[in-house]
Design a protein around this motif. Structure first.
Motif, PDB file in Angstrom:
ATOM      1  N   GLY A 240       7.687   3.736   0.482  1.00  0.00           N
ATOM      2  CA  GLY A 240       8.915   3.759  -0.190  1.00  0.00           C
ATOM      3  C   GLY A 240       9.112   4.428  -1.004  1.00  0.00           C
ATOM      4  N   PRO A 241      10.427   4.562  -1.619  1.00  0.00           N
ATOM      5  CA  PRO A 241      11.852   3.933  -1.580  1.00  0.00           C
ATOM      6  C   PRO A 241      12.379   4.152  -0.113  1.00  0.00           C
ATOM      7  N   GLY A 242      11.933   4.973   0.780  1.00  0.00           N
ATOM      8  CA  GLY A 242      12.634   5.058   1.773  1.00  0.00           C
ATOM      9  C   GLY A 242      12.748   3.912   2.897  1.00  0.00           C
ATOM     10  N   ARG A 243      13.112   4.142   4.072  1.00  0.00           N
ATOM     11  CA  ARG A 243      13.090   2.919   4.751  1.00  0.00           C
ATOM     12  C   ARG A 243      11.784   3.059   5.548  1.00  0.00           C
ATOM     13  N   TRP A 244      11.109   1.888   5.789  1.00  0.00           N
ATOM     14  CA  TRP A 244       9.807   1.761   6.483  1.00  0.00           C
ATOM     15  C   TRP A 244       9.729   0.361   6.953  1.00  0.00           C
ATOM     16  N   GLU A 245       8.657   0.143   8.248  1.00  0.00           N
ATOM     17  CA  GLU A 245       8.772  -0.735   8.853  1.00  0.00           C
ATOM     18  C   GLU A 245       7.748  -1.852   8.063  1.00  0.00           C
ATOM     19  N   VAL A 246       8.223  -3.104   7.821  1.00  0.00           N
ATOM     20  CA  VAL A 246       7.500  -3.961   6.924  1.00  0.00           C
ATOM     21  C   VAL A 246       6.679  -4.838   7.856  1.00  0.00           C
ATOM     22  N   PRO A 247       5.179  -4.992   7.752  1.00  0.00           N
ATOM     23  CA  PRO A 247       4.728  -5.956   8.289  1.00  0.00           C
ATOM     24  C   PRO A 247       4.572  -7.374   7.676  1.00  0.00           C
ATOM     25  N   GLY A 248       3.837  -8.422   8.246  1.00  0.00           N
ATOM     26  CA  GLY A 248       3.944  -9.708   7.664  1.00  0.00           C
ATOM     27  C   GLY A 248       2.791  -9.657   6.196  1.00  0.00           C
ATOM     28  N   ARG A 249       1.960  -8.754   6.249  1.00  0.00           N
ATOM     29  CA  ARG A 249       1.099  -8.700   5.319  1.00  0.00           C
ATOM     30  C   ARG A 249       0.640  -7.263   4.609  1.00  0.00           C
ATOM     31  N   VAL A 250       0.775  -7.092   3.513  1.00  0.00           N
ATOM     32  CA  VAL A 250       0.724  -5.827   2.752  1.00  0.00           C
ATOM     33  C   VAL A 250      -0.457  -5.911   1.695  1.00  0.00           C
ATOM     34  N   VAL A 251      -1.459  -5.020   1.802  1.00  0.00           N
ATOM     35  CA  VAL A 251      -2.630  -4.930   0.925  1.00  0.00           C
ATOM     36  C   VAL A 251      -2.500  -3.749  -0.163  1.00  0.00           C
ATOM     37  N   ALA A 252      -2.723  -3.844  -1.336  1.00  0.00           N
ATOM     38  CA  ALA A 252      -2.534  -2.598  -2.082  1.00  0.00           C
ATOM     39  C   ALA A 252      -3.721  -2.723  -3.300  1.00  0.00           C
ATOM     40  N   HIS A 253      -4.415  -1.845  -3.030  1.00  0.00           N
ATOM     41  CA  HIS A 253      -5.831  -1.492  -4.064  1.00  0.00           C
ATOM     42  C   HIS A 253      -5.312  -0.501  -4.900  1.00  0.00           C
TER      43      HIS A 253
END
Length: 205
Positions: free
Chosen positions: A93-106
């Protein structure tokens, strides 16, 4: 004095009896058109089903129109989005992107930023696993979205939740889990500078 028994509460309607929305009908129309393009139904049958879809009143009436067709892939079927800060950081982001049901950020050494402000997401809930590690994770959500941070371990870096509780119907709940680590995790709505950009270029194109 006669005490009247309490009136029974209304029973919830079975899911198939629930009233269909414009979006529900449009989703079935798109599925039918895709099926015709793939040769699964002929165009005469497509016309008949489209007419029924556009006049359907309930979910049950829509369901019979696609019962013999493969279920289209949904956002829940998408694999988790994994972002790793590494040495140079990472962002979505901040543009448009496909959001899955789960996001993992390290967060790693470079940090991670996840910005949902320009996305369209019809999921009822998105799980975000955030691990602040060394440099932290920042999550930005639209004003109409809310977050549940009760499953988050603040760690030594802490958790900073600057979101409101005013959720607009039809928007997802961000369920935040993970650990703040050393860098910490921040979840918030857009700041002034980000709001100016959103107002000046709402489509992000």
């Amino acid at each position: 004095m006669t005490v009247q028994p309490p009136e029974p509460s209304p029973r919830p309607a079975p899911s198939g009896a629930l009233r269909a929305s414009h979006d529900d009908r449009e989703a079935v129309v798109e599925q039918l058109r895709d099926a015709a393009a793939e040769g699964r139904i002929d165009f005469d049958e497509l016309d008949a089903r489209l007419e029924q879809a556009l006049t359907a009143k309930t979910h049950a009436e829509l369901a019979v129109l696609t019962a013999d067709l493969p279920r289209p892939p949904s956002a829940e079927d998408r694999p988790a989005l994994v972002l790793k800060g590494g040495l140079y950081g990472a962002s979505r982001g901040p543009g448009r992107w496909e959001v899955p049901g789960r996001v993992v950020a390290h967060g790693g050494v470079g940090g991670v930023r996840v910005d949902f402000t320009r996305v369209e997401c019809r999921l009822p809930e998105v799980v975000v696993e955030a691990y602040g590690e060394t440099s932290g994770v920042t999550i930005v959500i639209p004003d109409a979205w809310v977050a549940d941070t009760s499953g988050m371990d603040p760690g030594t870096g802490g958790l900073k939740d600057e979101t409101t509780t005013d959720r607009l119907p039809g928007t997802p709940l961000i369920r935040l889990t993970g650990s703040g680590g050393v860098g910490g995790v921040v979840i918030r709505h857009p700041n002034r500078r980000e709001r100016r950009k959103l107002h000046s270029n709402p489509t992000g194109g």
